[in-house]
Motif scaffolding. Sequence first.
Motif, PDB file in Angstrom:
ATOM      1  N   SER A  84     -27.140 -24.570   8.101  1.00  0.00           N
ATOM      2  CA  SER A  84     -26.018 -24.107   7.049  1.00  0.00           C
ATOM      3  C   SER A  84     -26.944 -23.224   6.068  1.00  0.00           C
ATOM      4  O   SER A  84     -28.102 -23.344   6.090  1.00  0.00           O
ATOM      5  CB  SER A  84     -25.660 -25.359   6.444  1.00  0.00           C
ATOM      6  N   ILE A  85     -26.049 -22.376   5.319  1.00  0.00           N
ATOM      7  CA  ILE A  85     -26.544 -21.649   4.269  1.00  0.00           C
ATOM      8  C   ILE A  85     -25.790 -21.519   3.161  1.00  0.00           C
ATOM      9  O   ILE A  85     -24.502 -21.644   3.194  1.00  0.00           O
ATOM     10  CB  ILE A  85     -26.676 -20.135   4.890  1.00  0.00           C
ATOM     11  N   PHE A  91     -30.635 -17.754  -1.749  1.00  0.00           N
ATOM     12  CA  PHE A  91     -30.269 -18.627  -0.641  1.00  0.00           C
ATOM     13  C   PHE A  91     -30.895 -19.907  -0.441  1.00  0.00           C
ATOM     14  O   PHE A  91     -31.957 -19.918  -0.921  1.00  0.00           O
ATOM     15  CB  PHE A  91     -30.401 -17.607   0.871  1.00  0.00           C
ATOM     16  N   SER A  92     -30.189 -20.833   0.108  1.00  0.00           N
ATOM     17  CA  SER A  92     -30.736 -22.086   0.624  1.00  0.00           C
ATOM     18  C   SER A  92     -30.316 -22.251   1.965  1.00  0.00           C
ATOM     19  O   SER A  92     -29.119 -22.335   2.388  1.00  0.00           O
ATOM     20  CB  SER A  92     -30.386 -23.279  -0.229  1.00  0.00           C
ATOM     21  N   ILE A  93     -31.224 -22.400   2.986  1.00  0.00           N
ATOM     22  CA  ILE A  93     -30.950 -22.504   4.334  1.00  0.00           C
ATOM     23  C   ILE A  93     -31.435 -23.624   4.917  1.00  0.00           C
ATOM     24  O   ILE A  93     -32.648 -24.199   4.825  1.00  0.00           O
ATOM     25  CB  ILE A  93     -31.407 -21.234   4.905  1.00  0.00           C
ATOM     26  N   ASP A  94     -30.696 -24.690   5.632  1.00  0.00           N
ATOM     27  CA  ASP A  94     -31.204 -25.858   6.430  1.00  0.00           C
ATOM     28  C   ASP A  94     -31.644 -25.651   7.602  1.00  0.00           C
ATOM     29  O   ASP A  94     -30.843 -24.999   8.264  1.00  0.00           O
ATOM     30  CB  ASP A  94     -29.773 -26.608   6.191  1.00  0.00           C
ATOM     31  N   ILE A  95     -33.008 -25.856   7.841  1.00  0.00           N
ATOM     32  CA  ILE A  95     -33.443 -25.761   9.415  1.00  0.00           C
ATOM     33  C   ILE A  95     -33.461 -26.912   9.877  1.00  0.00           C
ATOM     34  O   ILE A  95     -34.285 -28.023   9.320  1.00  0.00           O
ATOM     35  CB  ILE A  95     -34.752 -25.093   9.098  1.00  0.00           C
ATOM     36  N   MET A 137     -35.288 -29.240   7.219  1.00  0.00           N
ATOM     37  CA  MET A 137     -36.025 -28.399   5.856  1.00  0.00           C
ATOM     38  C   MET A 137     -35.005 -27.577   5.271  1.00  0.00           C
ATOM     39  O   MET A 137     -34.068 -27.046   6.055  1.00  0.00           O
ATOM     40  CB  MET A 137     -37.299 -28.126   6.355  1.00  0.00           C
ATOM     41  N   MET A 138     -35.215 -27.568   3.884  1.00  0.00           N
ATOM     42  CA  MET A 138     -34.355 -26.832   3.062  1.00  0.00           C
ATOM     43  C   MET A 138     -35.238 -25.578   2.745  1.00  0.00           C
ATOM     44  O   MET A 138     -36.374 -25.909   2.100  1.00  0.00           O
ATOM     45  CB  MET A 138     -33.530 -27.396   2.123  1.00  0.00           C
ATOM     46  N   ILE A 139     -35.083 -24.374   3.066  1.00  0.00           N
ATOM     47  CA  ILE A 139     -35.632 -23.168   2.753  1.00  0.00           C
ATOM     48  C   ILE A 139     -34.722 -22.302   1.709  1.00  0.00           C
ATOM     49  O   ILE A 139     -33.861 -22.106   1.870  1.00  0.00           O
ATOM     50  CB  ILE A 139     -36.174 -22.477   3.808  1.00  0.00           C
ATOM     51  N   SER A 140     -35.417 -22.235   0.404  1.00  0.00           N
ATOM     52  CA  SER A 140     -34.684 -21.486  -0.436  1.00  0.00           C
ATOM     53  C   SER A 140     -35.580 -20.173  -0.889  1.00  0.00           C
ATOM     54  O   SER A 140     -36.634 -20.195  -0.796  1.00  0.00           O
ATOM     55  CB  SER A 140     -34.650 -22.404  -1.732  1.00  0.00           C
TER      56      SER A 140
END
Length: 114
Positions: A93-94, A79-83, A65-68
């Motif tokens: 990653s971020i 930010f965009s963080i891959d969970i 999931m990509m959280i931005s």
Amino acid sequence: MDSRPLLFVVFLILLVGCSQNSSGAYDDETISKARATVESYLIHNYRDIDQIKFDKDATNPMGGMMISGIVNGNDKATFSIDIEVENDFSVGSIGKGEEFPERKQECIDKTCDY
């Protein structure tokens, strides 16, 4: 030798593999847990983060999931963080905007616990 059956099998495997959670929809509990992970990660690894605003949750092609969002109300501190949702809700990653806060000194060489 006719290669059509082999191509059909390869196509079928790819189709099934790519369709896993293809709707991109995670339940509210999963989204909440992913956002909590992102919040903890940002607070424990970056300086002076007072506010986190989430704006987008999306499925990434690898099954996570990509959280931005933005921090501290600054539209340039994105930010965009891959969970890794399928495994352990870890940060994969971020990506950071141009005015995103710097990492804490103790978290530069290794990611601090979150």
